[in-house]
Enzyme design. Structure first.
Site, PDB file in Angstrom:
ATOM      1  N   CYS A 111      -0.124  40.749 -58.030  1.00  0.00           N
ATOM      2  CA  CYS A 111       0.884  39.817 -58.564  1.00  0.00           C
ATOM      3  C   CYS A 111       1.872  40.468 -59.530  1.00  0.00           C
ATOM      4  O   CYS A 111       2.944  39.913 -59.772  1.00  0.00           O
ATOM      5  CB  CYS A 111       0.205  38.649 -59.276  1.00  0.00           C
ATOM      6  SG  CYS A 111      -0.988  37.804 -58.271  1.00  0.00           S
ATOM      7  N   HIS A 249       4.716  34.874 -64.506  1.00  0.00           N
ATOM      8  CA  HIS A 249       4.004  34.754 -63.234  1.00  0.00           C
ATOM      9  C   HIS A 249       3.510  33.317 -63.102  1.00  0.00           C
ATOM     10  O   HIS A 249       3.100  32.697 -64.079  1.00  0.00           O
ATOM     11  CB  HIS A 249       2.830  35.732 -63.221  1.00  0.00           C
ATOM     12  CG  HIS A 249       1.987  35.623 -61.988  1.00  0.00           C
ATOM     13  ND1 HIS A 249       2.533  35.578 -60.728  1.00  0.00           N
ATOM     14  CD2 HIS A 249       0.633  35.536 -61.817  1.00  0.00           C
ATOM     15  CE1 HIS A 249       1.557  35.473 -59.838  1.00  0.00           C
ATOM     16  NE2 HIS A 249       0.399  35.435 -60.470  1.00  0.00           N
ATOM     17  N   ASN A 279       1.430  29.904 -55.991  1.00  0.00           N
ATOM     18  CA  ASN A 279       1.333  31.291 -56.459  1.00  0.00           C
ATOM     19  C   ASN A 279       1.756  32.212 -55.305  1.00  0.00           C
ATOM     20  O   ASN A 279       1.030  32.354 -54.318  1.00  0.00           O
ATOM     21  CB  ASN A 279      -0.109  31.583 -56.891  1.00  0.00           C
ATOM     22  CG  ASN A 279      -0.284  33.002 -57.413  1.00  0.00           C
ATOM     23  OD1 ASN A 279       0.621  33.820 -57.300  1.00  0.00           O
ATOM     24  ND2 ASN A 279      -1.446  33.280 -57.957  1.00  0.00           N
TER      25      ASN A 279
HETATM   26  O1  UT7 Z   1      -2.297  35.321 -59.394  1.00  0.00           O
HETATM   27  C1  UT7 Z   1      -3.594  35.863 -59.453  1.00  0.00           C
HETATM   28  C2  UT7 Z   1      -4.278  35.303 -60.591  1.00  0.00           C
HETATM   29  N1  UT7 Z   1      -4.904  34.041 -60.251  1.00  0.00           N
HETATM   30  C3  UT7 Z   1      -5.110  33.176 -61.213  1.00  0.00           C
HETATM   31  O2  UT7 Z   1      -4.666  33.420 -62.300  1.00  0.00           O
HETATM   32  C4  UT7 Z   1      -5.957  31.977 -60.935  1.00  0.00           C
HETATM   33  C5  UT7 Z   1      -6.789  31.694 -62.153  1.00  0.00           C
HETATM   34  N2  UT7 Z   1      -7.724  30.586 -61.994  1.00  0.00           N
HETATM   35  C6  UT7 Z   1      -7.327  29.311 -61.917  1.00  0.00           C
HETATM   36  O3  UT7 Z   1      -6.148  29.023 -61.903  1.00  0.00           O
HETATM   37  C7  UT7 Z   1      -8.380  28.233 -61.913  1.00  0.00           C
HETATM   38  O4  UT7 Z   1      -9.626  28.785 -62.285  1.00  0.00           O
HETATM   39  C8  UT7 Z   1      -8.518  27.536 -60.526  1.00  0.00           C
HETATM   40  C9  UT7 Z   1      -7.288  26.685 -60.246  1.00  0.00           C
HETATM   41  C10 UT7 Z   1      -8.686  28.574 -59.431  1.00  0.00           C
HETATM   42  C11 UT7 Z   1      -9.708  26.595 -60.522  1.00  0.00           C
HETATM   43  O5  UT7 Z   1      -9.604  25.642 -61.601  1.00  0.00           O
HETATM   44  P1  UT7 Z   1     -10.855  25.382 -62.556  1.00  0.00           P
HETATM   45  O6  UT7 Z   1     -10.445  24.351 -63.514  1.00  0.00           O
HETATM   46  O7  UT7 Z   1     -11.294  26.720 -63.102  1.00  0.00           O
HETATM   47  O8  UT7 Z   1     -11.898  24.767 -61.556  1.00  0.00           O
HETATM   48  P2  UT7 Z   1     -13.378  25.278 -61.226  1.00  0.00           P
HETATM   49  O9  UT7 Z   1     -13.326  26.568 -60.472  1.00  0.00           O
HETATM   50  O10 UT7 Z   1     -14.199  25.207 -62.467  1.00  0.00           O
HETATM   51  O11 UT7 Z   1     -13.876  24.149 -60.229  1.00  0.00           O
HETATM   52  C12 UT7 Z   1     -14.129  22.812 -60.689  1.00  0.00           C
HETATM   53  C13 UT7 Z   1     -14.655  21.976 -59.540  1.00  0.00           C
HETATM   54  C14 UT7 Z   1     -15.809  22.620 -58.793  1.00  0.00           C
HETATM   55  O12 UT7 Z   1     -16.717  21.593 -58.422  1.00  0.00           O
HETATM   56  P3  UT7 Z   1     -18.037  21.330 -59.292  1.00  0.00           P
HETATM   57  O13 UT7 Z   1     -18.804  22.632 -59.268  1.00  0.00           O
HETATM   58  O14 UT7 Z   1     -17.556  20.964 -60.670  1.00  0.00           O
HETATM   59  O15 UT7 Z   1     -18.708  20.217 -58.556  1.00  0.00           O
HETATM   60  C15 UT7 Z   1     -15.147  23.186 -57.557  1.00  0.00           C
HETATM   61  O16 UT7 Z   1     -16.055  23.277 -56.456  1.00  0.00           O
HETATM   62  O17 UT7 Z   1     -13.607  21.786 -58.574  1.00  0.00           O
HETATM   63  C16 UT7 Z   1     -14.089  22.162 -57.275  1.00  0.00           C
HETATM   64  N3  UT7 Z   1     -12.965  22.687 -56.518  1.00  0.00           N
HETATM   65  C17 UT7 Z   1     -12.131  21.886 -55.813  1.00  0.00           C
HETATM   66  N4  UT7 Z   1     -12.127  20.564 -55.600  1.00  0.00           N
HETATM   67  C18 UT7 Z   1     -11.130  20.055 -54.839  1.00  0.00           C
HETATM   68  C19 UT7 Z   1     -12.534  23.969 -56.410  1.00  0.00           C
HETATM   69  N5  UT7 Z   1     -11.450  24.024 -55.641  1.00  0.00           N
HETATM   70  C20 UT7 Z   1     -11.161  22.757 -55.250  1.00  0.00           C
HETATM   71  C21 UT7 Z   1     -10.165  22.164 -54.464  1.00  0.00           C
HETATM   72  N6  UT7 Z   1     -10.179  20.829 -54.285  1.00  0.00           N
HETATM   73  N7  UT7 Z   1      -9.185  22.887 -53.889  1.00  0.00           N
END
Ligand code: UT7
Length: 378
Positions: A111, A249, A279
């Site tokens: 990125c 970014h 992204n």
């Molecule tokens: O450019 C490269 C760099 N990339 C980044 O900077 C990305 C950095 N990370 C993020 O932006 C965030 O961590 C994410 C957007 C990827 C995820 O958000 P989060 O608030 O950290 O969510 P999480 O991973 O803690 O997931 C929360 C819940 C989980 O369910 P449980 O375990 O709480 O039951 C996931 O399974 O959300 C679930 N989940 C989804 N639900 C619906 C994960 N992805 C999805 C989805 N739709 N697409």
């Protein structure tokens, strides 16, 4: 010693729009989850190659600068979406532009590739190696996305934009750069099946399993972008209130808001495009820069902070002093080939080449390797 002014800019954005509702037709996800957690509403899916997007962006940037492709000394193709390892992608852009004199480099820091590229081209101009350069940020992620994995499939989009840099005596262009890499966490963001580490293991390009630890990346992104922003401002003797615009970014609206808060810059001074394009990895900063110019948010002499973060885990923050001109000198007749398909149709075609676990059907022999381990080190 000359400076390297940004004299041209242009985008090569694909037109097909994939909405959150489109994603929820084949993934267990929702518009509400995606907007709340990321700020994303739409992203683009390309119907053309990465080289074609990059060429259109570069061609528009050259026309904007009033520069003939034959006068170009350097092309930097920034991104991690390459059609082939050999020949490189920058050479594909060179031949399509007719920039016959240009040295052509692919630069991949994921990125942050555009900002690493901008720093590299600036250094080459300042040291007299070249005088006219184009730096491209481009990604075609839809082709190697694991469309069965909601953790990553909702986050990314395709796109491209480019800038022209030219030697000048005025103190313009990149006036400060902080670059770095938190390599201990490199395994937290990995796309498998793309690279030499997979040779001889039955894996082919398109075995698109992603290792993606969103929370680890999130924390590193906020810290890496915030620390680098603080350092580049301090190195240049600039305070946060002197910054006119932040072009960050665009990985997640929550990351952008946290970085702006740490940097001490109000959100009114931050350009946000993540809701429209998701992204786009290396393309997010240049696409947002082009958008800021078209919206009149960059003025002669503006001081612009550009922080980014990505796989590696690389980070960067650049400080740019804009020049006098904020309008194009000319326009390019080039545009992308016509598209007849919806984004959902384009994604369906890619999904048809993948098994239900995101692996390419051509590479199903590689299932054993995927189960055995991570393979490529780190
Ligand atoms: O450019 C490269 C760099 N990339 C980044 O900077 C990305 C950095 N990370 C993020 O932006 C965030 O961590 C994410 C957007 C990827 C995820 O958000 P989060 O608030 O950290 O969510 P999480 O991973 O803690 O997931 C929360 C819940 C989980 O369910 P449980 O375990 O709480 O039951 C996931 O399974 O959300 C679930 N989940 C989804 N639900 C619906 C994960 N992805 C999805 C989805 N739709 N697409």
């Amino acid at each position: 010693m000359p400076y390297a002014s940004i004299t041209g800019w242009g985008e090569g954005m694909p037109p097909a729009v994939l909405s959150n509702e489109d994603l929820s037709t084949f993934l267990d996800t929702s518009d509400e989850w995606i907007i709340t957690r990321t700020g994303m509403k739409e992203r683009r899916v390309s119907h053309v190659s990465a080289i074609e997007m990059a060429t259109v962006a570069a061609s528009r940037a050259l026309a904007c600068a009033g520069l003939d492709p034959a006068d170009l000394d350097l092309i930097i193709y920034g991104g991690c979406s390459n059609e082939e390892a050999v020949p490189n992608s920058a050479s594909g852009v060179q031949v399509a532009l007719g920039a016959t004199r240009a040295a052509s480099i692919d630069l991949n820091t994921a990125c942050t590739s555009f900002l690493y590229g901008l720093t590299t081209a600036t250094a080459m101009i300042r040291t007299g190696v070249v005088r006219n350069a184009v730096v491209i940020g481009v990604e075609l992620i839809s082709r190697y996305m694991d469309w069965s994995n909601r953790n990553v499939a909702v986050l990314f989009g395709d796109g491209a934009a480019a800038v022209v840099l030219q030697a000048t005596d005025r103190e313009e262009g990149v006036i400060g750069s902080v670059l770095g890499c938190d390599a201990e966490s490199r395994a937290s963001l990995r796309v498998r099946g793309v690279g030499c580490g997979y040779a001889g293991k039955g894996i082919t390009f398109g075995d698109t399993l992603w290792d993606f630890d969103g929370q680890v990346i999130f924390k590193h992104a906020v810290k890496g972008m915030s620390d680098a922003s603080g350092k580049v401002l301090a190195n240049c003797g600039v305070t946060a209130d002197q910054v006119d615009l932040v072009v960050p970014h665009q990985a997640n609206l929550r990351i952008i808001e946290a970085v702006a808060k740490y940097a001490g810059v109000p959100m009114e001074k931050v350009i946000v495009t993540v809701h429209k394009y998701g992204n786009m990895s290396a393309a997010t900063v240049p696409v947002s820069l082009v958008e800021a110019l078209s919206l009149g948010r960059i003025r002669p002499g503006s001081l612009i902070l550009m922080p980014a973060f990505g796989g590696g885990l690389t980070f960067a923050a650049l400080l740019v002093r804009w020049g006098e001109r904020v309008t194009p000198l000319g326009t390019s007749p080039r545009s992308l080939s016509p598209n007849t398909k919806t984004a959902l149709e384009l994604v369906s075609e890619i999904r048809a080449t993948q098994d239900p676990h995101g692996r390419s059907r051509a590479g199903l022999m590689g299932v054993r390797f995927v189960e055995e381990g991570r393979g490529a080190g780190g």
